[in-house]
Design a protein around this motif. Sequence first.
Motif, PDB file in Angstrom:
ATOM      1  N   ALA A 124       0.830  -1.213   0.000  1.00 25.08           N
ATOM      2  CA  ALA A 124       0.000   0.000   0.000  1.00 25.08           C
ATOM      3  C   ALA A 124       0.861   1.258   0.000  1.00 25.08           C
ATOM      4  O   ALA A 124       0.662   2.167  -0.815  1.00 25.08           O
ATOM      5  CB  ALA A 124      -0.919  -0.008   1.220  1.00 25.08           C
ATOM      6  N   ILE A 125       1.848   1.316   0.893  1.00 23.41           N
ATOM      7  CA  ILE A 125       2.685   2.517   1.031  1.00 23.41           C
ATOM      8  C   ILE A 125       3.544   2.756  -0.213  1.00 23.41           C
ATOM      9  O   ILE A 125       3.822   3.905  -0.584  1.00 23.41           O
ATOM     10  CB  ILE A 125       3.576   2.405   2.290  1.00 23.41           C
ATOM     11  CG1 ILE A 125       2.704   2.383   3.556  1.00 23.41           C
ATOM     12  CG2 ILE A 125       4.572   3.545   2.359  1.00 23.41           C
ATOM     13  CD1 ILE A 125       1.895   3.637   3.791  1.00 23.41           C
ATOM     14  N   GLU A 126       3.965   1.672  -0.886  1.00 27.01           N
ATOM     15  CA  GLU A 126       4.820   1.828  -2.069  1.00 27.01           C
ATOM     16  C   GLU A 126       4.107   2.515  -3.229  1.00 27.01           C
ATOM     17  O   GLU A 126       4.740   2.894  -4.208  1.00 27.01           O
ATOM     18  CB  GLU A 126       5.359   0.462  -2.511  1.00 27.01           C
ATOM     19  CG  GLU A 126       6.489  -0.039  -1.613  1.00 27.01           C
ATOM     20  CD  GLU A 126       6.830  -1.502  -1.843  1.00 27.01           C
ATOM     21  OE1 GLU A 126       6.270  -2.110  -2.788  1.00 27.01           O
ATOM     22  OE2 GLU A 126       7.654  -2.043  -1.081  1.00 27.01           O
ATOM     23  N   LEU A 260      -2.589  -3.435 -18.308  1.00 30.49           N
ATOM     24  CA  LEU A 260      -1.400  -4.183 -18.728  1.00 30.49           C
ATOM     25  C   LEU A 260      -1.435  -4.464 -20.236  1.00 30.49           C
ATOM     26  O   LEU A 260      -0.403  -4.366 -20.914  1.00 30.49           O
ATOM     27  CB  LEU A 260      -1.306  -5.509 -17.951  1.00 30.49           C
ATOM     28  CG  LEU A 260      -0.906  -5.372 -16.469  1.00 30.49           C
ATOM     29  CD1 LEU A 260      -1.205  -6.663 -15.704  1.00 30.49           C
ATOM     30  CD2 LEU A 260       0.577  -5.005 -16.352  1.00 30.49           C
ATOM     31  N   MET A 261      -2.625  -4.795 -20.745  1.00 30.24           N
ATOM     32  CA  MET A 261      -2.763  -5.058 -22.193  1.00 30.24           C
ATOM     33  C   MET A 261      -2.459  -3.795 -22.996  1.00 30.24           C
ATOM     34  O   MET A 261      -1.930  -3.866 -24.111  1.00 30.24           O
ATOM     35  CB  MET A 261      -4.185  -5.546 -22.504  1.00 30.24           C
ATOM     36  CG  MET A 261      -4.500  -6.917 -21.908  1.00 30.24           C
ATOM     37  SD  MET A 261      -3.815  -8.262 -22.878  1.00 30.24           S
ATOM     38  CE  MET A 261      -4.989  -8.331 -24.227  1.00 30.24           C
ATOM     39  N   GLY A 265       4.061  -5.687 -24.428  1.00 30.74           N
ATOM     40  CA  GLY A 265       5.393  -5.636 -25.042  1.00 30.74           C
ATOM     41  C   GLY A 265       6.391  -4.796 -24.273  1.00 30.74           C
ATOM     42  O   GLY A 265       7.598  -4.881 -24.525  1.00 30.74           O
ATOM     43  N   GLN A 266       5.901  -3.982 -23.335  1.00 29.35           N
ATOM     44  CA  GLN A 266       6.809  -3.100 -22.589  1.00 29.35           C
ATOM     45  C   GLN A 266       7.358  -3.829 -21.344  1.00 29.35           C
ATOM     46  O   GLN A 266       6.717  -4.711 -20.794  1.00 29.35           O
ATOM     47  CB  GLN A 266       6.076  -1.830 -22.143  1.00 29.35           C
ATOM     48  CG  GLN A 266       5.592  -0.963 -23.295  1.00 29.35           C
ATOM     49  CD  GLN A 266       4.885   0.291 -22.805  1.00 29.35           C
ATOM     50  OE1 GLN A 266       5.237   0.866 -21.779  1.00 29.35           O
ATOM     51  NE2 GLN A 266       3.863   0.720 -23.543  1.00 29.35           N
ATOM     52  N   VAL A 267       8.552  -3.435 -20.943  1.00 30.41           N
ATOM     53  CA  VAL A 267       9.143  -3.925 -19.692  1.00 30.41           C
ATOM     54  C   VAL A 267       9.061  -2.773 -18.685  1.00 30.41           C
ATOM     55  O   VAL A 267       9.719  -1.748 -18.860  1.00 30.41           O
ATOM     56  CB  VAL A 267      10.606  -4.371 -19.883  1.00 30.41           C
ATOM     57  CG1 VAL A 267      11.181  -4.829 -18.539  1.00 30.41           C
ATOM     58  CG2 VAL A 267      10.701  -5.481 -20.914  1.00 30.41           C
ATOM     59  N   LEU A 268       8.223  -2.921 -17.679  1.00 29.48           N
ATOM     60  CA  LEU A 268       7.971  -1.835 -16.731  1.00 29.48           C
ATOM     61  C   LEU A 268       8.541  -2.174 -15.352  1.00 29.48           C
ATOM     62  O   LEU A 268       8.646  -3.344 -14.970  1.00 29.48           O
ATOM     63  CB  LEU A 268       6.465  -1.589 -16.590  1.00 29.48           C
ATOM     64  CG  LEU A 268       5.703  -1.231 -17.877  1.00 29.48           C
ATOM     65  CD1 LEU A 268       4.209  -1.133 -17.578  1.00 29.48           C
ATOM     66  CD2 LEU A 268       6.202   0.093 -18.452  1.00 29.48           C
ATOM     67  N   ASP A 269       8.912  -1.147 -14.603  1.00 34.18           N
ATOM     68  CA  ASP A 269       9.291  -1.328 -13.206  1.00 34.18           C
ATOM     69  C   ASP A 269       7.990  -1.343 -12.399  1.00 34.18           C
ATOM     70  O   ASP A 269       7.419  -0.302 -12.067  1.00 34.18           O
ATOM     71  CB  ASP A 269      10.188  -0.160 -12.744  1.00 34.18           C
ATOM     72  CG  ASP A 269      10.656  -0.345 -11.292  1.00 34.18           C
ATOM     73  OD1 ASP A 269      10.112  -1.243 -10.607  1.00 34.18           O
ATOM     74  OD2 ASP A 269      11.535   0.420 -10.853  1.00 34.18           O
ATOM     75  N   LEU A 270       7.511  -2.556 -12.130  1.00 34.40           N
ATOM     76  CA  LEU A 270       6.187  -2.702 -11.519  1.00 34.40           C
ATOM     77  C   LEU A 270       6.141  -2.250 -10.062  1.00 34.40           C
ATOM     78  O   LEU A 270       5.060  -2.101  -9.490  1.00 34.40           O
ATOM     79  CB  LEU A 270       5.711  -4.154 -11.638  1.00 34.40           C
ATOM     80  CG  LEU A 270       5.467  -4.628 -13.078  1.00 34.40           C
ATOM     81  CD1 LEU A 270       5.067  -6.092 -13.105  1.00 34.40           C
ATOM     82  CD2 LEU A 270       4.382  -3.792 -13.748  1.00 34.40           C
ATOM     83  N   ASN A 271       7.299  -2.047  -9.436  1.00 38.59           N
ATOM     84  CA  ASN A 271       7.293  -1.481  -8.088  1.00 38.59           C
ATOM     85  C   ASN A 271       6.899  -0.011  -8.127  1.00 38.59           C
ATOM     86  O   ASN A 271       6.210   0.496  -7.245  1.00 38.59           O
ATOM     87  CB  ASN A 271       8.674  -1.627  -7.440  1.00 38.59           C
ATOM     88  CG  ASN A 271       8.922  -3.048  -6.951  1.00 38.59           C
ATOM     89  OD1 ASN A 271       8.000  -3.695  -6.461  1.00 38.59           O
ATOM     90  ND2 ASN A 271      10.132  -3.529  -7.120  1.00 38.59           N
ATOM     91  N   MET A 273       5.424   1.292 -10.960  1.00 38.14           N
ATOM     92  CA  MET A 273       4.211   1.393 -11.785  1.00 38.14           C
ATOM     93  C   MET A 273       3.315   0.189 -11.488  1.00 38.14           C
ATOM     94  O   MET A 273       3.035  -0.636 -12.360  1.00 38.14           O
ATOM     95  CB  MET A 273       4.585   1.455 -13.264  1.00 38.14           C
ATOM     96  CG  MET A 273       5.409   2.673 -13.637  1.00 38.14           C
ATOM     97  SD  MET A 273       5.623   2.855 -15.429  1.00 38.14           S
ATOM     98  CE  MET A 273       3.999   3.337 -15.961  1.00 38.14           C
ATOM     99  N   ASN A 274       2.890   0.104 -10.254  1.00 31.75           N
ATOM    100  CA  ASN A 274       2.011  -0.984  -9.819  1.00 31.75           C
ATOM    101  C   ASN A 274       0.678  -0.872 -10.563  1.00 31.75           C
ATOM    102  O   ASN A 274       0.017   0.173 -10.503  1.00 31.75           O
ATOM    103  CB  ASN A 274       1.782  -0.875  -8.310  1.00 31.75           C
ATOM    104  CG  ASN A 274       0.993  -2.053  -7.742  1.00 31.75           C
ATOM    105  OD1 ASN A 274       0.282  -2.744  -8.452  1.00 31.75           O
ATOM    106  ND2 ASN A 274       1.118  -2.264  -6.442  1.00 31.75           N
ATOM    107  N   PRO A 275       0.248  -1.930 -11.300  1.00 30.36           N
ATOM    108  CA  PRO A 275      -1.019  -1.863 -12.043  1.00 30.36           C
ATOM    109  C   PRO A 275      -2.194  -1.432 -11.174  1.00 30.36           C
ATOM    110  O   PRO A 275      -3.125  -0.778 -11.661  1.00 30.36           O
ATOM    111  CB  PRO A 275      -1.209  -3.302 -12.552  1.00 30.36           C
ATOM    112  CG  PRO A 275       0.158  -3.883 -12.575  1.00 30.36           C
ATOM    113  CD  PRO A 275       0.918  -3.231 -11.463  1.00 30.36           C
ATOM    114  N   PHE A 276      -2.154  -1.792  -9.882  1.00 31.67           N
ATOM    115  CA  PHE A 276      -3.268  -1.429  -8.997  1.00 31.67           C
ATOM    116  C   PHE A 276      -3.429   0.089  -8.928  1.00 31.67           C
ATOM    117  O   PHE A 276      -4.546   0.605  -8.974  1.00 31.67           O
ATOM    118  CB  PHE A 276      -3.029  -1.992  -7.599  1.00 31.67           C
ATOM    119  CG  PHE A 276      -4.128  -1.644  -6.625  1.00 31.67           C
ATOM    120  CD1 PHE A 276      -5.289  -2.394  -6.574  1.00 31.67           C
ATOM    121  CD2 PHE A 276      -4.010  -0.550  -5.773  1.00 31.67           C
ATOM    122  CE1 PHE A 276      -6.309  -2.063  -5.684  1.00 31.67           C
ATOM    123  CE2 PHE A 276      -5.018  -0.219  -4.888  1.00 31.67           C
ATOM    124  CZ  PHE A 276      -6.173  -0.979  -4.840  1.00 31.67           C
TER     125      PHE A 276
END
Length: 651
Positions: A124-126, A260-261, A265-271, A273-276
């Motif tokens: 949550a905090i991230e 996400l769709m 094809g992209q490589v994202l820093d999900l930390n 850019m969290n999809p949530f």
Amino acid sequence: MSSHNKDLQKLTAAGLLISLGIIYGDIGTSPLYVFKAIIGEGHAINEGVVLGGVSCIFWTLTLQTTIKYVMITLQADNKGEGGIFSLFSLVRRRAKWLIIPAIVGGCALLADGIITPPITISSAIEGLHSKYPGVPTMYVVLAIIVGLFFIQQFGTSLVGKAFGPIMFLWFSMMGVLGIGFIVQMPSILKALNPYYAYDLLASHGTHAAFGILGAVFLCTTGAEALYSDLGHCGRSNIRISWIFVKTCLILNYLGQAVWLMQHEGQVLDLNKMNPFYQIMPPWFLIFGIGIATVAAVIASQALISGSYTLIAEAVRLNLWPKVKINYPSEQKGQLYVPSINWIMCAGCIGVVCLFQESAKMEAAYGLSITVAMLMTTILVSKFLKRRKVPSYLINLFLVVYLLVEGTFLSGNLGKFVDGGWFTLSIGALLFGVMWSWHTARRIRNRYVKFVEIEDYYEVLKELSDDETVPKYASQLVYLTSANFNSEIESKIIYSILQKQPKRADVYWLVHVDVMDEPYTRDYEVDFLVPNKLIRIDFKLGFRVEQQINLLFRKVVEDLVKKGEVDITSRYKSLNQRKIVGDFRFVVIEKVLSRSHNLSLYERIIMAVHTQLKKVSISEERGFGLDLSFVTVEKVPLMLADPETVVINRVI
């Protein structure tokens, strides 16, 4: 069960709201990190992984949460109560070995209670990284965790009343945010087809498929809480509220899948850019992070409270050393166990410091709860057998869920090196404590000698009337472990007749039976020798606090009112004024003397038990006795028969 609790068992709007606040914290905060874990750090976003991920999530929630827990396991209510120890109490008489899955499952749940607060609060905090990339979130997480554990001692009933509305807001928010993206790509609904789940797992190698399943499993980690909190909310409220919760969860997962769709094809820093958080409008982000943080705290609170209840039940089932248990508020069922609170606090701080960010904690999460679910499956199958469910249906249940959960376990085992070792180590340590305490008690009981109490009726009566012996107490009370009225420990007879003869007007024997029902509070009285020797058998549920001092006094008051016993002092000066005689409790602590009769395994168990005894509270405190009226006598358990000892007399 109290009338308040009975009211909660009914289907009501209040019951539905309370169930939202208590039960769904863990499973309800899983959208914060599940898709992050499925995609994986450093991997390009792939349509097959996204569609297959949603499909796996949907069918996992359906098979594991809806069918196994909501439809089947909730049937196993123990007088309205749920949880693995309640379930064990229902089936333990069917086979002695069922103690093993009960202990393993209980330890796994406690280990889960140490990893859940760090991962949910960190996730949550991230979200702040999206708006403030350089903020040190780890210190914020630590501050929240320390504060959360600090306030436990004051009780959370006041805050708890707000949990339901906040979680309703949380789920509604998730559902609305999901719909906002689903309308942009309605075709995403095809992901609910199980084909996409099969295609995802089949198209990847075995190792990769198990890794994906380990990540997918995170979506159902809170399912065990649905059953554990059965007593707080009731079956009907849980089942109806789950429909709303599951709908909102699936909508949010679908919304994240659309985002996400859109970045395929992209490589994202999900930390960062969290999809949530990415499916939130920019203006709403800070509010969303705030609501997510509160939801994460609520999820953590539910796990912490559940851990207290679990330990309290374990103590009363003699699976855990006696520890201090407080009741910080008048709210029914609310406990506070100081020792467990600070152990969990230290564990949570250790997790945050060790893993530092939620992405790394995901590796440690899920493994222990999979083990707990497997243990529940075994116990539920025994419950179904007790309910005389046809064998072929029980076997079908076992095959399906041992296969499903066994597969998830295999997927989670891949996380062992990356962090799964942490929760397994915690669980193993807890298992060692529970198993040692349980086994040591069995070893000690093996050497407790019982004698026929009827053989001592006459001598006890004569001792009571023998004025040449100084009176020890007017009313002398012994705690006995003898299950039958006809028996008594030889050590109690030794204490009364030989170890400083104890003359009393009335001798009382008190026995406590822990019942399989949660809230039973009954007693039986047997006048073995009228007005001289009386036995009281308390039958207390495994969730009832054993305040023997108060319960005993209440029983004596009732007996006096009915004229069944006279507790007036027999001293002439005091008797004339109808002054009540003094009461004294004697607690006999059985000390295991050294002997070669024990095997190496049993010696190790007893050595561990001895160390645990040092940190546990005393028997008298455990039974809630007034220490000013208690005498503790230590007597040895003779493991070697003196007749087998050969010694020569030198003349």
